[in-house]
Each structure stands twice: as C-alpha cells, then as structure tokens.
Design a protein around this motif. Structure first.
Motif, mmCIF file in Angstrom:
data_model
loop_
_atom_site.group_PDB
_atom_site.id
_atom_site.type_symbol
_atom_site.label_atom_id
_atom_site.label_comp_id
_atom_site.label_asym_id
_atom_site.label_seq_id
_atom_site.Cartn_x
_atom_site.Cartn_y
_atom_site.Cartn_z
ATOM 1 N N LYS A 237 0.859 -1.197 0.000
ATOM 2 C CA LYS A 237 0.000 0.000 0.000
ATOM 3 C C LYS A 237 0.894 1.245 0.000
ATOM 4 O O LYS A 237 2.111 1.127 0.032
ATOM 5 N N GLU A 238 0.278 2.417 0.007
ATOM 6 C CA GLU A 238 1.096 3.622 0.044
ATOM 7 C C GLU A 238 1.709 3.779 1.435
ATOM 8 O O GLU A 238 2.882 4.094 1.601
ATOM 9 N N VAL A 239 0.852 3.542 2.445
ATOM 10 C CA VAL A 239 1.309 3.598 3.839
ATOM 11 C C VAL A 239 1.166 2.188 4.410
ATOM 12 O O VAL A 239 0.128 1.545 4.231
ATOM 13 N N CYS A 240 2.209 1.694 5.071
ATOM 14 C CA CYS A 240 2.183 0.306 5.548
ATOM 15 C C CYS A 240 1.190 0.116 6.691
ATOM 16 O O CYS A 240 0.739 1.091 7.304
ATOM 17 N N ASP A 241 0.838 -1.150 6.956
ATOM 18 C CA ASP A 241 -0.150 -1.455 7.989
ATOM 19 C C ASP A 241 0.270 -0.946 9.365
ATOM 20 O O ASP A 241 -0.575 -0.601 10.181
ATOM 21 N N ILE A 242 1.577 -0.935 9.612
ATOM 22 C CA ILE A 242 2.059 -0.506 10.934
ATOM 23 C C ILE A 242 1.857 0.998 11.106
ATOM 24 O O ILE A 242 1.324 1.449 12.112
ATOM 25 N N ASN B 231 4.226 7.837 18.640
ATOM 26 C CA ASN B 231 5.264 8.686 19.218
ATOM 27 C C ASN B 231 6.548 7.902 19.518
ATOM 28 O O ASN B 231 7.527 8.475 19.972
ATOM 29 N N LEU B 232 6.478 6.603 19.297
ATOM 30 C CA LEU B 232 7.614 5.738 19.582
ATOM 31 C C LEU B 232 8.110 5.169 18.255
ATOM 32 O O LEU B 232 7.358 4.495 17.549
ATOM 33 N N ILE B 233 9.362 5.502 17.888
ATOM 34 C CA ILE B 233 9.881 5.042 16.598
ATOM 35 C C ILE B 233 11.118 4.187 16.826
ATOM 36 O O ILE B 233 12.056 4.602 17.512
ATOM 37 N N CYS B 234 11.100 3.002 16.273
ATOM 38 C CA CYS B 234 12.257 2.124 16.386
ATOM 39 C C CYS B 234 13.037 2.234 15.072
ATOM 40 O O CYS B 234 12.507 1.964 13.987
ATOM 41 N N ALA C 108 11.478 -9.308 12.239
ATOM 42 C CA ALA C 108 11.957 -9.946 13.475
ATOM 43 C C ALA C 108 11.254 -9.349 14.698
ATOM 44 O O ALA C 108 10.766 -10.080 15.560
ATOM 45 N N PHE C 109 11.167 -8.008 14.742
ATOM 46 C CA PHE C 109 10.480 -7.369 15.869
ATOM 47 C C PHE C 109 9.013 -7.784 15.908
ATOM 48 O O PHE C 109 8.469 -8.086 16.969
ATOM 49 N N GLU C 110 8.375 -7.804 14.748
ATOM 50 C CA GLU C 110 6.944 -8.121 14.704
ATOM 51 C C GLU C 110 6.674 -9.560 15.106
ATOM 52 O O GLU C 110 5.648 -9.870 15.694
ATOM 53 N N ARG C 111 7.631 -10.447 14.768
ATOM 54 C CA ARG C 111 7.466 -11.839 15.169
ATOM 55 C C ARG C 111 7.408 -11.947 16.689
ATOM 56 O O ARG C 111 6.704 -12.781 17.222
ATOM 57 N N SER C 112 8.192 -11.118 17.375
ATOM 58 C CA SER C 112 8.211 -11.190 18.833
ATOM 59 C C SER C 112 6.878 -10.730 19.413
ATOM 60 O O SER C 112 6.481 -11.144 20.497
ATOM 61 N N GLY C 113 6.195 -9.857 18.667
ATOM 62 C CA GLY C 113 4.871 -9.406 19.120
ATOM 63 C C GLY C 113 4.913 -8.506 20.355
ATOM 64 O O GLY C 113 3.881 -8.210 20.941
ATOM 65 N N GLN C 114 6.092 -8.072 20.762
ATOM 66 C CA GLN C 114 6.219 -7.325 22.019
ATOM 67 C C GLN C 114 6.391 -5.827 21.817
ATOM 68 O O GLN C 114 6.566 -5.083 22.770
ATOM 69 N N TYR C 115 6.371 -5.374 20.575
ATOM 70 C CA TYR C 115 6.613 -3.952 20.327
ATOM 71 C C TYR C 115 5.371 -3.330 19.711
ATOM 72 O O TYR C 115 4.811 -3.861 18.746
ATOM 73 N N HIS C 116 4.942 -2.218 20.259
ATOM 74 C CA HIS C 116 3.694 -1.631 19.781
ATOM 75 C C HIS C 116 3.856 -0.194 19.295
ATOM 76 O O HIS C 116 2.895 0.563 19.255
ATOM 77 N N GLY C 117 5.097 0.178 18.968
ATOM 78 C CA GLY C 117 5.330 1.491 18.389
ATOM 79 C C GLY C 117 5.438 1.361 16.873
ATOM 80 O O GLY C 117 4.935 0.399 16.285
ATOM 81 N N THR C 118 6.089 2.324 16.242
ATOM 82 C CA THR C 118 6.285 2.261 14.791
ATOM 83 C C THR C 118 7.779 2.085 14.496
ATOM 84 O O THR C 118 8.585 1.947 15.415
ATOM 85 N N TYR C 119 8.117 2.091 13.236
ATOM 86 C CA TYR C 119 9.507 1.886 12.826
ATOM 87 C C TYR C 119 9.943 2.984 11.864
ATOM 88 O O TYR C 119 9.126 3.703 11.302
ATOM 89 N N HIS C 120 11.253 3.046 11.648
ATOM 90 C CA HIS C 120 11.765 3.848 10.543
ATOM 91 C C HIS C 120 12.952 3.089 9.945
ATOM 92 O O HIS C 120 13.839 2.668 10.667
ATOM 93 N N ASN D 2 7.286 15.221 21.813
ATOM 94 C CA ASN D 2 8.134 14.449 22.709
ATOM 95 C C ASN D 2 8.309 12.986 22.303
ATOM 96 O O ASN D 2 8.052 12.073 23.088
ATOM 97 N N PRO D 3 8.728 12.745 21.089
ATOM 98 C CA PRO D 3 8.837 11.359 20.636
ATOM 99 C C PRO D 3 10.034 10.636 21.275
ATOM 100 O O PRO D 3 10.952 11.277 21.766
ATOM 101 N N GLU D 4 9.957 9.291 21.250
ATOM 102 C CA GLU D 4 11.118 8.506 21.661
ATOM 103 C C GLU D 4 11.635 7.744 20.446
ATOM 104 O O GLU D 4 10.871 7.127 19.705
ATOM 105 N N LEU D 5 12.945 7.815 20.257
ATOM 106 C CA LEU D 5 13.559 7.103 19.134
ATOM 107 C C LEU D 5 14.415 5.976 19.709
ATOM 108 O O LEU D 5 15.361 6.226 20.457
ATOM 109 N N ILE D 6 14.053 4.734 19.389
ATOM 110 C CA ILE D 6 14.838 3.592 19.871
ATOM 111 C C ILE D 6 15.825 3.190 18.785
ATOM 112 O O ILE D 6 15.427 2.779 17.695
ATOM 113 N N MET D 7 17.109 3.312 19.056
ATOM 114 C CA MET D 7 18.113 2.938 18.069
ATOM 115 C C MET D 7 18.266 1.417 18.096
ATOM 116 O O MET D 7 18.666 0.840 19.103
#
Lengths: 200, 200
Positions: A66-71, A80-83, A93-105, A136-141
């Motif tokens: 799609k133009e914008v992904c499902d996540i 507000n949380l970007i990994c 890999a992150f999605e398989r764990s099912g433990q992360y509920h923020g977004t990605y970049h 006030n976003p959080e960026l997880i490296m």
C-alpha cells in the motif's frame, strides 16, 4: 551435469537464492515439478505479483503493498515511539516477537565512510521530518553493534540534540538460552557494563 | 505475522518446498523481490516451462524434455548395462559421479506388500521388455538397502532366472570419509561380509 534444459534453468534460479547450493537447488527444483499444475501457475503468479506490487511505505520505508504500511496506518500503535532499523528485514523480526507496539523507521543503510556512504545516502531526512511533527517522541536505536552501526547512532544522536527527542538504544547482553562458553568477549563486556540491579 | 499480502503468498509457496521452514521461506522471498524485473519474468517462466515440458523417457523412465532421454539416446554409452534405480533422483547422483557409462531404468517405486504395492504397480514390464531385446545384458541393482529394496531385488532376481541376464548389485560398505564411531551396525556387518582381499 546433464540435466534436462528446463530443469537446469529452474535449478539455476533456485541457486541464486541465499543459502541454496547446487544440491539444495536440485532438490527444490525436483520438488517444484511435483507441484500440481494450478500450484505452478499460482506460484509463478505470486513471484511476479510480489515483485510488481511490493513497494516502500512513504512514511517509514517498510515493505508494503500500500502507500502507507499497515504498521504506520495502525492507530492503536504508539506513533510517538519510533524504532530505527537498518533495513526492513529487522521489522519482521520485531513483529514476530509481538512485544513492540510502536512504529519503525527504515534507514536503508548505515553511515560508512569506508564505503563512501554518508548521512545523505541513507533515509535520514524523512526521519528528522517525522520526529519534528511529533510531541516528545522517543527514538529507539536498533542498529547493529558494529562500527557503522555505532557511527550512525552517534551521528543521529548528535543531530537530534536539543530537539526534544528521547533517544534510547536496545540493551546489549547475553542472548536468552546462550551458553557462556560460546559468548564472545565484547558481548560479555557489554553485559557486565549494562548490568541491572535485581529489584527486591 | 503481518506480512504484506503478496509477500506472504510467495513465502507460503517457498514453505511448500522440502527443507524450507518459515524463516528460510521469508529469507528466500525477500531475496526474490530483490531480483531484477527480467529475472523475475524469466524465473516465473522457468517454473512454468519446467512443469510443462518435463516428462519421462519412454525407454528408461528418466526425467527428460524429449521423448527419449539424453542417456538412452547416447550411443557411446553401454546400452547392454542397465542400472536399476528406484526413482530418477538417483540418476542425477550417479551422473554427478561421472563414473558410470551404462544406462538406467527407473522403477518408480519398490514392492511393498505393507503399502499394497505389488510388482504390477512399478515400472517392471518395460524393464523385462528391454532386457529381452539385449544380448547378454547386465542389470545392476541399485535399490536402497531396506526391506522393500531387498524384496524388490529378490523378486526381480527370481523372474529373471534362466533369462541370460547377469544380475549384480552395488557393494555395501563403509562410505568414504566416514567416521567409524558413527557407523551403524548393519553397515559394519555388511562391510565385513563383503570384505575384499587386498591384492599384492
């Protein structure tokens, strides 16, 4: 090896795939011709469609049809949380764990002066742009712990200084289930360094 | 796992192949979409063509894209020497060794009363027919050393009695490079039984 021509062609394609040597390619090709006719038509169509329809999310750079992904489109996720990941494979890999509920970049690479890859060659401007619109976003490296990964992390940390972004990184340490005998020194060192007090 | 739909479809097809689990299938699918457009078209065509054009040799039952396979059609090969195999995959193994210059015959199965497979269910009549047209042929039994393989070997040996056919079988023994610690008892027993005197 005198394979029939059509079989050889198929074997050659399988061999282009990662981790598939000549013997595995033969095995896959022989298994393929045992498929039903409809399955073959559909497999062949799946190949073409996957190549044709899969593109990158205009927001995060993840693989999507799609133009914008499902996540990114999922409003229940913490926008507000970007990994930050090097490539979209990490997202699976992150999605398989099912433990992360923020977004990605997806950076699509790492800064590496030795390979002539600078900050302008990776997907950074869109990240800065995204962060500037958030409150006030959080960026997880989540870049790999190599020289390039560290350099990229440090560079990004620097340009985001005074920008009201909380920057964190994944913890380093001992992988669950690992045998101490086989751990490398750096992992052990990092695990000691990042040690946590056991709460009562 | 929320893969994009078209990717998931491709992953599912890869997962149908032998030895490919969910993680490998993901890896293969992601590698596939990195292929060039022309490669994808050609890969997809190779799949369809392999399924459509590959058939069985009318003489020996080997996989071929012609009426008679290259091995049966090769006049430099010893047509009086026939190696009997369970399925055509074994032929590729023999051909890879490059040490065999006779022909083959594919049984497409083994006699197995427990699975209700009798002599009439495998590709035997065409073998008898081939042998009857040859002058003092040799038949090398290359069936696997299981109950079904032995039963089939014995049955064929019996029906070819007094038919002027030399019947041999591959030697059993220790595979080259094998570690004695890991050899099973039966292999060791056969290796002792089939021992050869070292010539001076």
């Amino acid at each position: 090896m005198p394979y029939p021509k059509d079989l050889e062609r198929l074997i050659n394609y399988y061999q282009k795939l990662p981790g598939i040597g000549p013997k595995s390619a033969e095995r896959l090709a022989l298994a393929t011709i045992e498929f039903q006719d409809e399955e073959i038509t559909d497999f062949s169509d799946a190949l073409t469609k996957a190549k044709k329809n899969l593109t990158r999310c205009t927001i995060c750079g993840h693989l999507t049809d799609k133009e914008v992904c499902d996540i990114c489109a999922d409003e229940t996720r913490n926008q507000n949380l970007i990994c930050l990941v090097e490539d979209y494979k990490s997202i699976f890999a992150f999605e398989r764990s099912g433990q992360y509920h923020g977004t990605y970049h997806v950076l699509n690479g790492l800064i590496s002066p030795i390979d002539d890859i600078g900050p302008e060659d990776i997907n950074l401007p869109s990240l800065i742009d995204r962060l500037s619109k958030l409150d006030n976003p959080e960026l997880i490296m989540a870049l790999k712990p190599t020289i390039e990964g560290e350099a990229t992390t440090l560079y990004i940390k620097k340009i985001l200084e005074n920008k009201n972004v909380i920057i964190s990184r994944l913890s380093y340490g001992i992988p669950i289930g690992a045998d101490f005998d086989y751990l490398d020194n750096i992992t052990l060192e990092k695990a000691l360094e990042d040690r946590k007090q056991i709460s009562e």
